[in-house]
Write a protein that holds these residues in place. Structure first.
Motif, PDB file in Angstrom:
ATOM      1  N   TYR A 194       0.840  -1.195   0.000  1.00 26.02           N
ATOM      2  CA  TYR A 194       0.000   0.000   0.000  1.00 26.02           C
ATOM      3  C   TYR A 194       0.875   1.245   0.000  1.00 26.02           C
ATOM      4  CZ  TYR A 194      -3.831  -3.119   1.176  1.00 26.02           C
ATOM      5  OH  TYR A 194      -4.764  -4.135   1.153  1.00 26.02           O
ATOM      6  N   LEU A 195       0.409   2.264  -0.687  1.00 27.71           N
ATOM      7  CA  LEU A 195       1.110   3.545  -0.756  1.00 27.71           C
ATOM      8  C   LEU A 195       0.116   4.643  -0.410  1.00 27.71           C
ATOM      9  CD1 LEU A 195       3.460   5.438  -1.546  1.00 27.71           C
ATOM     10  CD2 LEU A 195       2.716   5.186  -3.937  1.00 27.71           C
ATOM     11  N   PHE A 196       0.436   5.407   0.610  1.00 31.62           N
ATOM     12  CA  PHE A 196      -0.406   6.521   1.033  1.00 31.62           C
ATOM     13  C   PHE A 196       0.269   7.833   0.669  1.00 31.62           C
ATOM     14  CE2 PHE A 196      -2.002   3.142   3.556  1.00 31.62           C
ATOM     15  CZ  PHE A 196      -3.298   3.477   3.931  1.00 31.62           C
ATOM     16  N   PHE A 197      -0.518   8.755   0.165  1.00 33.47           N
ATOM     17  CA  PHE A 197      -0.077  10.130  -0.027  1.00 33.47           C
ATOM     18  C   PHE A 197      -0.884  10.950   0.982  1.00 33.47           C
ATOM     19  CE2 PHE A 197       1.022   8.340  -4.143  1.00 33.47           C
ATOM     20  CZ  PHE A 197       2.254   8.917  -4.387  1.00 33.47           C
ATOM     21  N   ILE A 239       8.317   8.056   3.062  1.00 30.34           N
ATOM     22  CA  ILE A 239       9.006   8.413   1.817  1.00 30.34           C
ATOM     23  C   ILE A 239       8.887   9.918   1.644  1.00 30.34           C
ATOM     24  CG2 ILE A 239       9.006   8.176  -0.691  1.00 30.34           C
ATOM     25  CD1 ILE A 239       7.802   5.408  -0.316  1.00 30.34           C
ATOM     26  N   ASP A 240      10.021  10.557   1.443  1.00 33.01           N
ATOM     27  CA  ASP A 240      10.047  12.003   1.244  1.00 33.01           C
ATOM     28  C   ASP A 240       9.621  12.339  -0.179  1.00 33.01           C
ATOM     29  OD1 ASP A 240      10.556  14.721   1.695  1.00 33.01           O
ATOM     30  OD2 ASP A 240      12.625  14.537   1.031  1.00 33.01           O
ATOM     31  N   GLN A 259       2.946  20.402 -12.445  1.00 32.34           N
ATOM     32  CA  GLN A 259       3.744  19.703 -13.459  1.00 32.34           C
ATOM     33  C   GLN A 259       5.019  19.129 -12.862  1.00 32.34           C
ATOM     34  OE1 GLN A 259       4.069  22.878 -16.328  1.00 32.34           O
ATOM     35  NE2 GLN A 259       2.277  22.168 -17.472  1.00 32.34           N
ATOM     36  N   LYS A 260       5.489  19.673 -11.768  1.00 34.63           N
ATOM     37  CA  LYS A 260       6.689  19.165 -11.096  1.00 34.63           C
ATOM     38  C   LYS A 260       6.352  18.006 -10.155  1.00 34.63           C
ATOM     39  CE  LYS A 260      10.443  20.811  -8.148  1.00 34.63           C
ATOM     40  NZ  LYS A 260      10.994  21.952  -7.430  1.00 34.63           N
ATOM     41  N   VAL A 261       5.252  18.124  -9.444  1.00 28.63           N
ATOM     42  CA  VAL A 261       4.905  17.157  -8.407  1.00 28.63           C
ATOM     43  C   VAL A 261       4.295  15.874  -8.969  1.00 28.63           C
ATOM     44  CG1 VAL A 261       3.438  16.788  -6.387  1.00 28.63           C
ATOM     45  CG2 VAL A 261       4.662  18.948  -6.660  1.00 28.63           C
ATOM     46  N   ILE A 262       3.383  15.993  -9.891  1.00 24.67           N
ATOM     47  CA  ILE A 262       2.660  14.820 -10.408  1.00 24.67           C
ATOM     48  C   ILE A 262       3.584  13.774 -11.017  1.00 24.67           C
ATOM     49  CG2 ILE A 262       0.923  14.048 -12.088  1.00 24.67           C
ATOM     50  CD1 ILE A 262      -0.245  15.407  -9.568  1.00 24.67           C
ATOM     51  N   PRO A 263       4.562  14.142 -11.851  1.00 26.45           N
ATOM     52  CA  PRO A 263       5.447  13.094 -12.385  1.00 26.45           C
ATOM     53  C   PRO A 263       6.209  12.334 -11.292  1.00 26.45           C
ATOM     54  CG  PRO A 263       5.658  15.101 -13.673  1.00 26.45           C
ATOM     55  CD  PRO A 263       4.818  15.441 -12.475  1.00 26.45           C
ATOM     56  N   GLU A 264       6.591  13.031 -10.224  1.00 25.60           N
ATOM     57  CA  GLU A 264       7.268  12.358  -9.113  1.00 25.60           C
ATOM     58  C   GLU A 264       6.332  11.346  -8.462  1.00 25.60           C
ATOM     59  OE1 GLU A 264       9.644  13.492  -5.054  1.00 25.60           O
ATOM     60  OE2 GLU A 264       7.676  14.414  -5.382  1.00 25.60           O
ATOM     61  N   LEU A 318       6.745   7.227  -8.343  1.00 23.67           N
ATOM     62  CA  LEU A 318       6.693   6.484  -7.084  1.00 23.67           C
ATOM     63  C   LEU A 318       5.679   5.348  -7.156  1.00 23.67           C
ATOM     64  CD1 LEU A 318       7.933   6.451  -4.283  1.00 23.67           C
ATOM     65  CD2 LEU A 318       6.205   8.103  -3.570  1.00 23.67           C
ATOM     66  N   ILE A 319       4.528   5.617  -7.739  1.00 27.86           N
ATOM     67  CA  ILE A 319       3.504   4.580  -7.915  1.00 27.86           C
ATOM     68  C   ILE A 319       4.040   3.453  -8.793  1.00 27.86           C
ATOM     69  CG2 ILE A 319       1.255   4.093  -8.973  1.00 27.86           C
ATOM     70  CD1 ILE A 319       0.449   6.981  -8.026  1.00 27.86           C
ATOM     71  N   GLU A 320       4.707   3.801  -9.877  1.00 28.11           N
ATOM     72  CA  GLU A 320       5.261   2.776 -10.776  1.00 28.11           C
ATOM     73  C   GLU A 320       6.362   1.971 -10.102  1.00 28.11           C
ATOM     74  OE1 GLU A 320       6.294   5.181 -14.185  1.00 28.11           O
ATOM     75  OE2 GLU A 320       4.256   5.052 -15.000  1.00 28.11           O
ATOM     76  N   LYS A 321       7.138   2.596  -9.243  1.00 34.82           N
ATOM     77  CA  LYS A 321       8.227   1.900  -8.541  1.00 34.82           C
ATOM     78  C   LYS A 321       7.689   0.960  -7.465  1.00 34.82           C
ATOM     79  CE  LYS A 321      12.234   2.793  -5.629  1.00 34.82           C
ATOM     80  NZ  LYS A 321      13.031   3.812  -4.938  1.00 34.82           N
ATOM     81  N   ILE A 322       6.746   1.426  -6.664  1.00 30.86           N
ATOM     82  CA  ILE A 322       6.237   0.639  -5.540  1.00 30.86           C
ATOM     83  C   ILE A 322       5.178  -0.367  -5.966  1.00 30.86           C
ATOM     84  CG2 ILE A 322       4.948   0.837  -3.365  1.00 30.86           C
ATOM     85  CD1 ILE A 322       6.619   3.321  -2.775  1.00 30.86           C
ATOM     86  N   LYS A 323       4.431  -0.051  -7.009  1.00 29.69           N
ATOM     87  CA  LYS A 323       3.371  -0.921  -7.515  1.00 29.69           C
ATOM     88  C   LYS A 323       2.384  -1.304  -6.407  1.00 29.69           C
ATOM     89  CE  LYS A 323       6.187  -2.985 -11.194  1.00 29.69           C
ATOM     90  NZ  LYS A 323       6.996  -1.854 -11.395  1.00 29.69           N
TER      91      LYS A 323
END
Length: 104
Positions: A6-9, A55-56, A79-84, A88-93
């Motif tokens: 799970y990944l929480f923002f 995660i920072d 435009q700066k934040v969303i790609p990051e 992260l979503i693609e890395k953690i899956k």
């Protein structure tokens, strides 16, 4: 039970938003899942005693403000934040399916 990721923002604007999300994240961790909680460094002191992996990430705000809605009109920041966040979503899956048997 199969371990899920799970990944929480955490919504960085208010401590209440962060703490409520973290409570869910910690429960999932206690149930044996991998849990990540993405939060800007300036807000991590609020949750420093958690077992959940912090995660920072780049924050939407430099300081807390009641005028948070204005932030979402700043296209350069978005435009700066969303790609990051997508990276992260693609890395953690993280797991993206239903979390409860009561969900139809």
């Amino acid at each position: 039970m199969k371990q899920k990721t799970y990944l929480f923002f955490g919504i960085e604007v208010g401590i209440a938003h962060i703490v409520r999300s973290l409570a869910v994240a910690e429960e999932l961790f206690e149930r044996g899942h991998k849990v990540f909680f993405a939060l800007p460094k300036r807000k991590q002191s609020v949750v420093k005693n958690t077992k959940v992996k912090l995660i920072d990430i780049i924050g939407y705000m430099k300081k807390d403000s009641i005028d948070v809605i204005r932030i979402f009109n700043e296209k350069k920041l978005i435009q700066k934040v969303i790609p990051e966040e997508i990276e992260l979503i693609e890395k953690i899956k993280p797991y993206a399916g239903p979390t409860s048997s009561v969900i139809p």
